[in-house]
Design a protein around this motif. Structure first.
Motif, PDB file in Angstrom:
ATOM      1  N   GLU A 184      -2.017  33.843  74.592  1.00  0.00           N
ATOM      2  CA  GLU A 184      -1.035  33.896  73.504  1.00  0.00           C
ATOM      3  C   GLU A 184      -1.343  35.078  72.574  1.00  0.00           C
ATOM      4  N   TYR A 185      -2.629  35.276  72.308  1.00  0.00           N
ATOM      5  CA  TYR A 185      -3.026  36.381  71.432  1.00  0.00           C
ATOM      6  C   TYR A 185      -2.725  37.724  72.091  1.00  0.00           C
ATOM      7  N   ARG A 186      -3.077  37.853  73.377  1.00  0.00           N
ATOM      8  CA  ARG A 186      -2.801  39.111  74.076  1.00  0.00           C
ATOM      9  C   ARG A 186      -1.306  39.395  74.113  1.00  0.00           C
ATOM     10  N   ALA A 187      -0.496  38.350  74.309  1.00  0.00           N
ATOM     11  CA  ALA A 187       0.955  38.531  74.311  1.00  0.00           C
ATOM     12  C   ALA A 187       1.445  39.002  72.944  1.00  0.00           C
ATOM     13  N   ALA A 188       0.840  38.462  71.875  1.00  0.00           N
ATOM     14  CA  ALA A 188       1.219  38.876  70.519  1.00  0.00           C
ATOM     15  C   ALA A 188       0.852  40.338  70.269  1.00  0.00           C
ATOM     16  N   VAL A 189      -0.315  40.768  70.773  1.00  0.00           N
ATOM     17  CA  VAL A 189      -0.726  42.166  70.604  1.00  0.00           C
ATOM     18  C   VAL A 189       0.218  43.086  71.370  1.00  0.00           C
ATOM     19  N   ARG A 190       0.595  42.690  72.597  1.00  0.00           N
ATOM     20  CA  ARG A 190       1.538  43.508  73.370  1.00  0.00           C
ATOM     21  C   ARG A 190       2.881  43.603  72.646  1.00  0.00           C
ATOM     22  N   TRP A 191       3.321  42.499  72.066  1.00  0.00           N
ATOM     23  CA  TRP A 191       4.591  42.493  71.337  1.00  0.00           C
ATOM     24  C   TRP A 191       4.497  43.375  70.091  1.00  0.00           C
ATOM     25  N   LEU A 192       3.332  43.340  69.424  1.00  0.00           N
ATOM     26  CA  LEU A 192       3.114  44.208  68.269  1.00  0.00           C
ATOM     27  C   LEU A 192       3.218  45.675  68.680  1.00  0.00           C
ATOM     28  N   ASP A 193       2.654  46.029  69.831  1.00  0.00           N
ATOM     29  CA  ASP A 193       2.739  47.409  70.304  1.00  0.00           C
ATOM     30  C   ASP A 193       4.196  47.842  70.442  1.00  0.00           C
ATOM     31  N   VAL A 194       5.021  46.966  70.989  1.00  0.00           N
ATOM     32  CA  VAL A 194       6.442  47.282  71.174  1.00  0.00           C
ATOM     33  C   VAL A 194       7.134  47.437  69.823  1.00  0.00           C
ATOM     34  N   GLN A 195       6.837  46.528  68.894  1.00  0.00           N
ATOM     35  CA  GLN A 195       7.473  46.581  67.584  1.00  0.00           C
ATOM     36  C   GLN A 195       7.029  47.818  66.795  1.00  0.00           C
ATOM     37  N   PHE A 196       5.754  48.170  66.925  1.00  0.00           N
ATOM     38  CA  PHE A 196       5.265  49.355  66.228  1.00  0.00           C
ATOM     39  C   PHE A 196       5.931  50.613  66.792  1.00  0.00           C
ATOM     40  N   ALA A 197       6.069  50.666  68.115  1.00  0.00           N
ATOM     41  CA  ALA A 197       6.760  51.808  68.728  1.00  0.00           C
ATOM     42  C   ALA A 197       8.199  51.875  68.255  1.00  0.00           C
ATOM     43  N   ARG A 198       8.820  50.717  68.106  1.00  0.00           N
ATOM     44  CA  ARG A 198      10.201  50.676  67.612  1.00  0.00           C
ATOM     45  C   ARG A 198      10.269  51.204  66.176  1.00  0.00           C
ATOM     46  N   MET A 199       9.259  50.872  65.357  1.00  0.00           N
ATOM     47  CA  MET A 199       9.222  51.362  63.984  1.00  0.00           C
ATOM     48  C   MET A 199       9.083  52.886  63.958  1.00  0.00           C
ATOM     49  N   MET A 200       8.200  53.415  64.807  1.00  0.00           N
ATOM     50  CA  MET A 200       8.016  54.865  64.859  1.00  0.00           C
ATOM     51  C   MET A 200       9.277  55.552  65.356  1.00  0.00           C
ATOM     52  N   HIS A 201       9.982  54.929  66.280  1.00  0.00           N
ATOM     53  CA  HIS A 201      11.248  55.494  66.762  1.00  0.00           C
ATOM     54  C   HIS A 201      12.273  55.530  65.630  1.00  0.00           C
TER      55      HIS A 201
END
Length: 224
Positions: free
Chosen positions: A101-118
């Motif tokens: 669950e934690y690893r999935a949350a970190v992967r999701w954070l990576d996607v959201q952070f990339a979306r913020m930078m975009h």
């Protein structure tokens, strides 16, 4: 320290995108926060956070800004593309599920952070914006049969990442003890402002320039 006031003194438009709990905590501690724009997102639908951020960035136009947002997905209970998790700690099998669950949350954070930078890039601000990533505490995910935080002063609680991206400055790893209290004076220094007596920390700009003297510091940490 009134961060929005300091940001406005540096001619920055201020905005915050945070969970509702932060507003309740502010009201209890210091009263209504002084950000010029204050957006709340639902912890049960954390994708709203990026919807708000995209709207904030598009509304800023050519203004200099200070935007604070708090990603909550890697905080217990974890959140990912599957939505919020419901965690309990019962044994080795359950611990393995918590790790996933934690690893999935970190992967999701990576996607959201990339979306913020975009979103920053889409408004033409990516190459002129200082981006700072920090954490207020670590999170136990079943290590030593512990879950969550605030149960002591373990390494997992205290050692958290701090990343600072400055336009035009090449990246490097700085090996030195620093603290979150240093973030505000660092921002002020990067923007050409002067340190204030209320700043408990020091600017990390010299440390980024590999000043060995500045890295030899001690920090007081209080358990909660």
């Amino acid at each position: 320290v009134n961060i929005p006031r300091i940001a406005r003194a540096l001619a920055l438009t201020t905005a915050a995108v945070v969970p509702p709990d932060f507003l309740v905590d502010w009201l209890f501690r210091t009263g209504l926060p002084e950000f010029e724009r204050f957006d709340l997102y639902d912890l049960g639908r954390q994708e709203q956070q990026l919807e708000h951020l995209e709207d904030v960035f598009s509304s800023l136009k050519s203004e200099r800004f200070f935007v604070w947002t708090h990603f909550f997905c890697t905080h217990d209970p974890f959140y990912s593309a599957r939505g919020p998790s419901s965690l309990t700690l019962k044994g080795p099998t359950e611990t393995a599920r918590i790790h996933e669950e934690y690893r999935a949350a970190v992967r999701w954070l990576d996607v959201q952070f990339a979306r913020m930078m975009h979103a920053l890039d889409a408004t033409g601000r990516k190459d002129s914006t200082v981006v700072i990533v920090a954490a207020d505490h670590g999170e136990h995910v079943g290590d030593g049969l512990r879950l969550g935080h605030a149960d002591g002063m373990h390494r997992e609680d205290l050692h958290v990442p701090l990343l600072i991206s400055v336009p035009g400055v090449s990246g490097s790893e700085v090996r030195g003890l620093v603290g979150n209290i240093d973030i505000l004076p660092t921002i002020v220094d990067l923007l050409g402002g002067a340190a204030e007596p209320t700043h408990d920390g020091i600017s990390l700009v010299p440390l980024m320039q590999h000043d060995p003297v500045r890295s030899n510091r001690h920090y007081y940490i209080r358990g909660y």
